[in-house]
Motif scaffolding. Structure first.
Motif, mmCIF file in Angstrom:
data_model
loop_
_atom_site.group_PDB
_atom_site.id
_atom_site.type_symbol
_atom_site.label_atom_id
_atom_site.label_comp_id
_atom_site.label_asym_id
_atom_site.label_seq_id
_atom_site.Cartn_x
_atom_site.Cartn_y
_atom_site.Cartn_z
ATOM 1 N N PRO A 481 34.657 41.677 51.696
ATOM 2 C CA PRO A 481 34.496 42.929 52.221
ATOM 3 C C PRO A 481 34.129 44.102 51.334
ATOM 4 C CG PRO A 481 36.709 42.554 51.783
ATOM 5 C CD PRO A 481 35.783 41.351 51.199
ATOM 6 N N LYS A 482 32.891 44.693 51.630
ATOM 7 C CA LYS A 482 32.429 45.855 50.961
ATOM 8 C C LYS A 482 33.360 47.027 51.101
ATOM 9 C CE LYS A 482 27.858 48.027 50.482
ATOM 10 N NZ LYS A 482 26.461 48.360 50.992
ATOM 11 N N VAL A 483 33.937 47.132 52.103
ATOM 12 C CA VAL A 483 34.607 48.351 52.226
ATOM 13 C C VAL A 483 35.877 48.626 51.193
ATOM 14 C CG1 VAL A 483 34.143 48.649 54.594
ATOM 15 C CG2 VAL A 483 36.271 47.236 54.081
ATOM 16 N N ALA A 484 36.131 47.326 50.678
ATOM 17 C CA ALA A 484 37.264 47.323 49.779
ATOM 18 C C ALA A 484 36.894 47.727 48.290
ATOM 19 C CB ALA A 484 37.986 45.920 49.459
ATOM 20 N N ILE A 485 35.685 47.905 48.103
ATOM 21 C CA ILE A 485 35.129 48.271 46.690
ATOM 22 C C ILE A 485 35.681 49.624 46.282
ATOM 23 C CG2 ILE A 485 33.046 48.641 45.450
ATOM 24 C CD1 ILE A 485 31.758 46.476 47.079
ATOM 25 N N SER A 486 35.543 50.662 46.995
ATOM 26 C CA SER A 486 36.007 51.973 46.787
ATOM 27 C C SER A 486 37.654 51.837 46.238
ATOM 28 C CB SER A 486 35.551 52.824 47.763
ATOM 29 O OG SER A 486 36.143 52.824 49.081
ATOM 30 N N ALA A 487 38.252 51.204 47.370
ATOM 31 C CA ALA A 487 39.864 51.451 46.871
ATOM 32 C C ALA A 487 40.014 50.636 45.698
ATOM 33 C CB ALA A 487 40.291 50.577 48.183
ATOM 34 N N LEU A 488 39.353 49.396 45.338
ATOM 35 C CA LEU A 488 39.813 48.816 44.294
ATOM 36 C C LEU A 488 39.280 49.565 42.876
ATOM 37 C CD1 LEU A 488 38.821 45.202 45.074
ATOM 38 C CD2 LEU A 488 40.842 46.061 44.452
ATOM 39 N N ARG A 489 38.339 50.446 43.068
ATOM 40 C CA ARG A 489 37.552 51.338 42.026
ATOM 41 C C ARG A 489 38.716 52.328 41.517
ATOM 42 N NH1 ARG A 489 31.814 53.327 43.246
ATOM 43 N NH2 ARG A 489 32.286 54.173 41.236
ATOM 44 N N ILE A 490 39.411 52.959 42.933
ATOM 45 C CA ILE A 490 40.380 54.041 42.412
ATOM 46 C C ILE A 490 41.709 53.315 41.956
ATOM 47 C CG2 ILE A 490 41.838 55.483 43.822
ATOM 48 C CD1 ILE A 490 39.646 55.840 45.921
ATOM 49 N N ALA A 491 41.910 52.143 42.307
ATOM 50 C CA ALA A 491 43.128 51.588 41.903
ATOM 51 C C ALA A 491 43.118 51.205 40.440
ATOM 52 C CB ALA A 491 43.409 50.121 42.482
ATOM 53 N N ILE A 492 41.817 50.869 39.650
ATOM 54 C CA ILE A 492 41.608 50.813 38.431
ATOM 55 C C ILE A 492 42.048 52.009 37.690
ATOM 56 C CG2 ILE A 492 39.883 50.416 36.714
ATOM 57 C CD1 ILE A 492 38.620 48.453 38.509
ATOM 58 N N LYS A 493 41.728 53.109 38.213
ATOM 59 C CA LYS A 493 41.990 54.558 37.516
ATOM 60 C C LYS A 493 43.349 54.849 37.754
ATOM 61 C CE LYS A 493 37.283 56.148 38.725
ATOM 62 N NZ LYS A 493 36.623 57.319 39.501
ATOM 63 N N ASN A 494 43.938 54.575 38.868
ATOM 64 C CA ASN A 494 45.450 54.899 38.893
ATOM 65 C C ASN A 494 46.382 54.121 38.588
ATOM 66 O OD1 ASN A 494 44.087 57.367 40.211
ATOM 67 N ND2 ASN A 494 44.559 56.657 42.428
ATOM 68 N N ASP A 495 45.971 52.767 38.355
ATOM 69 C CA ASP A 495 47.118 51.714 38.113
ATOM 70 C C ASP A 495 46.632 51.027 37.168
ATOM 71 O OD1 ASP A 495 49.347 49.964 38.214
ATOM 72 O OD2 ASP A 495 48.754 49.148 39.899
ATOM 73 N N ARG A 496 46.604 51.780 35.758
ATOM 74 C CA ARG A 496 45.996 50.790 34.558
ATOM 75 C C ARG A 496 46.806 49.558 34.352
ATOM 76 N NH1 ARG A 496 40.757 52.470 33.109
ATOM 77 N NH2 ARG A 496 41.217 51.801 31.056
ATOM 78 N N ALA A 497 48.059 49.631 34.744
ATOM 79 C CA ALA A 497 49.016 48.399 34.321
ATOM 80 C C ALA A 497 48.520 47.160 34.876
ATOM 81 C CB ALA A 497 50.497 48.601 34.693
ATOM 82 N N HIS A 498 47.763 47.396 35.886
ATOM 83 C CA HIS A 498 47.434 46.119 36.800
ATOM 84 C C HIS A 498 45.780 46.195 37.148
ATOM 85 C CE1 HIS A 498 51.636 46.697 38.441
ATOM 86 N NE2 HIS A 498 51.770 45.488 38.077
ATOM 87 N N ALA A 499 45.369 46.639 36.046
ATOM 88 C CA ALA A 499 43.869 46.946 36.146
ATOM 89 C C ALA A 499 43.197 45.596 36.122
ATOM 90 C CB ALA A 499 43.288 47.851 34.994
ATOM 91 N N ALA A 500 43.566 44.722 35.353
ATOM 92 C CA ALA A 500 43.100 43.451 35.284
ATOM 93 C C ALA A 500 42.869 42.693 36.652
ATOM 94 C CB ALA A 500 43.636 42.445 34.257
ATOM 95 N N VAL A 501 43.917 42.717 37.578
ATOM 96 C CA VAL A 501 44.162 42.036 38.921
ATOM 97 C C VAL A 501 42.845 42.891 39.761
ATOM 98 C CG1 VAL A 501 45.385 42.008 40.891
ATOM 99 C CG2 VAL A 501 46.697 41.823 38.644
ATOM 100 N N TYR A 502 42.851 44.144 39.568
ATOM 101 C CA TYR A 502 41.695 44.671 40.500
ATOM 102 C C TYR A 502 40.516 44.496 39.794
ATOM 103 C CZ TYR A 502 45.944 47.508 41.378
ATOM 104 O OH TYR A 502 47.420 47.762 42.010
ATOM 105 N N ALA A 503 40.010 44.314 38.661
ATOM 106 C CA ALA A 503 38.849 43.827 38.046
ATOM 107 C C ALA A 503 38.405 42.167 38.466
ATOM 108 C CB ALA A 503 39.113 43.722 36.417
ATOM 109 N N ASN A 504 39.517 41.491 38.705
ATOM 110 C CA ASN A 504 39.401 40.040 39.137
ATOM 111 C C ASN A 504 38.942 40.115 40.512
ATOM 112 O OD1 ASN A 504 40.654 37.579 40.758
ATOM 113 N ND2 ASN A 504 40.290 36.976 38.446
ATOM 114 N N SER A 505 39.493 40.879 41.290
ATOM 115 C CA SER A 505 39.149 40.948 42.865
ATOM 116 C C SER A 505 37.604 41.744 42.785
ATOM 117 C CB SER A 505 39.962 41.983 43.492
ATOM 118 O OG SER A 505 41.076 41.133 43.685
ATOM 119 N N LEU A 506 37.178 42.503 42.307
ATOM 120 C CA LEU A 506 35.841 43.151 42.176
ATOM 121 C C LEU A 506 34.783 41.954 41.605
ATOM 122 C CD1 LEU A 506 36.617 46.735 40.752
ATOM 123 C CD2 LEU A 506 35.506 46.066 42.949
#
Length: 917
Positions: A481-506
């Motif tokens: 889903p392309k629409v998920a990309i911006s939300a995951l980018r924001i999550a990386i900035k706002n939730d560094r503790a779980h940034a590796a999870v969001y990186a994996n998804s991207l």
């Protein structure tokens, strides 16, 4: 005076003459006789010629030694015991040619020689002519047990020895070892059964466990399911020795008598855990013959799951044959019986699809527990029909299996999205709660596009523990889903503790996530997130490897062990694109900082590291050379670039390196023709594994290895069965026109090892199929005997080649063997053999394999093997596409890529729909 002197001189002369005569006699008595010659050479000289590399010389020596006869036997026996592999093989072959004149010496060698097994092949090949001397050897204090064992290997051809063997079993003075081997021999000889079976039944009560154990096995080999035999064996189920009771279970299943089912069921319900497990397997192998106990099993399957699980597993192992009985139980009066039936149907999985209409009806059962169990079963059996179960499953999300069932149903479970999002929130700090959350995440990923908006909202919310699971789910959604990309980018900035999870998804989203490169690049500065960010960046844009891999290399070269291990796994996931890490990986190998598991994980990377691996192959330290050759083995055919050093490694001082080098050459196959001379040389070395792998490599090289035909032919007399097996298999594969091998291969049909006999048949089929029909009885015997399952499978395959109708007699047994997933992959072998010998069973095989994908404890290698097999069925496997798609959400290395390959072969349009093309 003169006469007196003359008289003294005469007397002195006579005395000297006497002394000279006496001295001559003593000299003659002590002098060794002149060595006897045969055609101009002594026996020692002929034996030297027998070991000559020149075949003309050795063949001439063999002919002369055969003509010498019995006088050559002692020397040949010494050669068998003390000579190198080549001399041993040739001496054994001459002894077999000598026949009866060698038999007595060979039998005597069983007690006089340090290694009696080195003459075993010759004795077994001699067969009936060796039986007389072996019967005499049974009475010897030393060697009697070895004689009994070899009589057993000779098998039915040793029937004349049956009275002596029975006497040895019954004789009070016989040692435990002799009684045990005599019982073994009686089982292998088999006939006359009317004499042998009573002796074996008596041996079941022997005071020594070794004898009782052999008696159980022997009765299995004879395979007589008479009332007397079954009664004696069921009584032995109570043997105090666990191993004996276990083997009784196995033999009862192989005898195939339904008379044993009640006793096996009693053992199944006993507190002897190991024996109970084996009793369950025995009942499973009895299959339809165990049908009379189904009502009893259904009763045992009711109640608390911890007590009912064995009975439910056993019922499920009966597969589709028990489905009609279970469907009837869905209509029983007792709710506990209906619930158990639904659970068992779910455990059977796709093969139980005939029960779908009744399970749909059971969704409305007045008992909520029955209805829920029917809903979960429906999801396991046919997820495409699971839409009607979604409401029930959604209302039961406090049960781990409910969320997993919704994951099985996938897109049709879209109505459950709000409740699944709610289930992501942690409630209790328990393993069950964690499992519910993980299954809910999986279900949301499987539902796909309908779940994306809710997952994005959850990603933005600040509910404890929800965002990382929601972010992880977004990465697995297909199509991405392309629409998920911006939300995951924001999550990386706002939730560094779980940034590796969001990186994996991207990274999972692939090229669509190109806009996220800046955020991911920023994560490279943090050691904790660098590995995941690096993998994600390369997954999005392979060109990023030029930037990220050097940073991972620094971690590989660092002193922090955890950081280094994380970098190793990241490089492994990046694969060939991590070319810049090759030198660093080689350095880790040199420093012995990589485990075997890591070396295997880095499989796709080693081809880029070949120069370094080649250098390591020359390292003076043996452990480094071992690691280098192990890494080379991961490269497959790419190792051809290292052909010259691999050939050099065949002469390494270390046997393990030599054997592994041959294994790598085997993978290269026909392109490794240059290695043939070195491999032939390794057929002559003392170390068994080096000889075995050399023979295996020569077989893989094929037609280009024709110069190995004669050396391999001699290997049919090798003292090790693995070498004989590899050689027998290689001969027909290397040269189907090698008719000179026919006599030796036919002789190998009497080899002590069943696998060698089967390999000989395989080569005979390749060389001259029309003259192999007399092998059919042997194949029938080996397909039915309680031996290694590999032997039985190979025998059935051989039957398919020569007598397809006879092979079909194995269908009921194969249907049973493929229903339970085991650690040895026997279920998979059974499925492949079944599909080959009876194409009408293809649908049943496919459904069984799809069911075998699901066990949660199944290791990745087995899932990959199952998926590979399903892919080989092509479009015939369309019915199990949902089960294969479920494997796209398996994070075990290699499983997802194997599932994609299977889908490409079965339903290529679906691969495109999922965005995986």
């Amino acid at each position: 005076m003169k006469s007196t002197r003359r008289s003294m001189l005469i007397q002195s002369g006579l005395l000297a003459l006497v002394l000279l005569v006496l001295a001559y006699w003593v000299w003659q008595g002590n002098r060794s006789p002149a060595p006897r010659t045969y055609e101009g050479k002594t026996l020692d000289q002929w034996l030297e010629d027998l070991d000559d590399p020149d075949y003309h010389v050795s063949e001439r020596a063999a002919d002369v030694l055969v003509n010498v006869g019995a006088d050559a036997v002692p020397l040949l026996l010494d050669a068998c015991e003390q000579g190198g592999p080549r001399l041993h093989r040739r001496a054994a072959a001459v002894l077999v040619r000598l026949g009866a004149s060698a038999a007595r010496g060979l039998a005597t060698a069983l007690k006089d020689k340090a290694q009696p097994q080195r003459v075993a092949v010759a004795l077994v090949r001699l067969g009936p002519v060796a039986v007389g001397p072996l019967r005499e050897a049974l009475l010897e204090e030393k060697g009697g047990e070895a004689a009994a064992y070899i009589l057993g290997l000779i098998g039915p051809r040793a029937a004349d020895a049956v009275p002596d063997l029975i006497a040895a079993v019954q004789r009070a003075s016989s040692s435990t070892a002799l009684r045990g081997q005599a019982v073994f021999a009686l089982g292998r000889i088999g006939e006359p059964s009317e004499a042998i079976v009573p002796a074996l039944i008596t041996a079941l009560k022997d005071s020594k466990k070794e004898v009782r154990e052999q008696a159980v096995i022997a009765l299995g080999w004879i395979g007589s399911p008479t009332h007397e035999v079954v009664s004696a064996l069921t009584a032995a189920l109570n043997d105090k020795e666990t191993i004996i009771a276990i083997k009784v279970c196995r033999v009862l299943s192989l005898l195939g008598s339904s008379e044993a089912t009640p006793d096996l069921l009693t053992v199944l319900q006993s507190d002897r855990h190991e024996v109970a497990v084996e009793a369950g397997r025995a009942l499973w192998r009895l299959g339809p013959k165990a049908a009379p106990i189904v009502p009893m099993l259904l009763s045992a399957a009711q109640g608390p799951i911890d007590k009912a699980a064995p009975a439910r597993d056993l019922l499920a192992s009966f597969g589709p044959d028990v489905v009609p009985d279970l469907v009837k139980q869905l209509r029983a009066n007792e709710a506990a019986r209906r619930e158990a039936a639904a659970d068992v149907l779910g455990r059977i999985g796709p093969p139980a699809r005939a029960a779908v209409p009744d399970l749909l009806a059971a969704l409305k059962d007045q008992s909520s527990s029955v209805a829920l169990m029917a809903a979960m079963a429906l999801a396991q059996i046919d997820s495409t029909r699971g839409g009607a179960a979604v409401k029930l499953l959604t209302d039961a999300l406090d049960v781990p299996g409910a969320a997993l069932a919704l994951a099985n149903i996938g897109p049709s479970a879209r109505a459950a999205v709000p409740d699944l999002i709610a289930a992501l929130k942690p409630r209790k700090q328990t393993a069950q709660d964690e499992l519910i959350r993980l299954n809910a995440r999986l279900a949301l990923s499987r539902i796909g596009a309908p779940a994306v908006p809710a997952l994005i909202d959850a990603l933005k919310a600040k509910r404890e523990g929800v965002a990382p699971l929601a972010g992880g789910a977004l990465g697995w959604i297909l199509p991405p889903p392309k629409v998920a990309i911006s939300a995951l980018r924001i999550a990386i900035k706002n939730d560094r503790a779980h940034a590796a999870v969001y990186a994996n998804s991207l990274g999972q989203l692939g090229p669509l996530a190109l806009p996220a490169v800046p955020e991911l690049t920023d994560l490279l500065t943090d050691a904790a997130t660098r590995p995941e960010a690096a993998v994600a960046l390369v997954g999005i844009d392979p060109e990023q490897s030029k930037t990220v891999v050097p940073q991972l290399v620094k971690d590989l070269q660092g002193d922090d062990e955890k950081q280094r291990q994380a970098a190793v796994l990241a490089v492994a996931r990046i694969g060939p694109a991590a070319q810049a890490a090759a030198e660093a990986l080689t350095d880790l190998l040199r420093d012995r900082l990589l485990t075997e598991r890591e070396i295997i994980a880095l499989q796709a990377n080693w081809a880029r590291a070949l120069p370094g691996l080649i250098d390591l192959l020359k390292d003076p330290e043996v452990e480094r050379r071992k690691l280098a050759i192990f890494a080379l083995a991961q490269t497959g055919t790419a190792a051809q670039a290292a052909l010259e050093p691999l050939i050099a490694a065949l002469s390494d001082r270390d046997d393990e390196v030599r054997a592994e080098a041959a294994h790598v050459l085997e993978q290269i196959g026909s392109e490794a023709a240059e290695a043939v001379p070195a491999l032939i040389a390794n057929l002559q070395v003392p170390q068994t594994r080096v000889r075995y792998t050399a023979a295996e490599a020569l077989r893989a090289i094929g037609a280009a290895a024709k110069e190995a035909r004669r050396p391999l032919l001699e290997c049919l007399f090798d003292p090790d069965e693995h070498v004989r097996y590899a050689a027998a298999l290689a001969l027909g594969g290397i040269d189907p026109a090698f008719t000179e091998a026919m006599p030796a291969l036919r002789d190998a049909l009497n080899d002590p090892s069943p696998l060698v006999r089967l390999a000989a048949i395989d080569s005979l089929i390749h060389i001259d199929r029309t003259n192999c029909m007399d092998s059919v009885p042997l194949l029938i015997t080996l397909s039915a005997k309680p031996d290694d399952l590999r032997v039985r499978f190979r025998a059935v395959e051989g039957l398919y080649e020569l007598a397809p109708d006879q092979a079909k007699q194995a269908v009921p047994w194969l249907l049973v063997e493929m229903t339970v997933v085991d650690a040895e992959f026997n279920f998979l072998y059974a499925a492949r053999v079944l599909a080959r010998i009876d194409s009408s069973q293809a649908s049943r095989v496919i459904l069984a394999l799809a069911s075998a994908l699901r066990p949660v404890d199944l290791v990745g290698s087995r899932r990959r093997a199952i998926l590979r097999t399903l892919g080989q069925f092509g479009p015939k496997a369309r019915d199990v596409v949902p089960e294969i798609e479920f494997m796209l959400y398996d994070s075990t290395p290699g499983v997802r890529s194997e599932a994609i390959q299977a889908l490409r072969a079965i339903h290529p349009a679906r691969v495109k729909q999922l965005g995986l093309d």
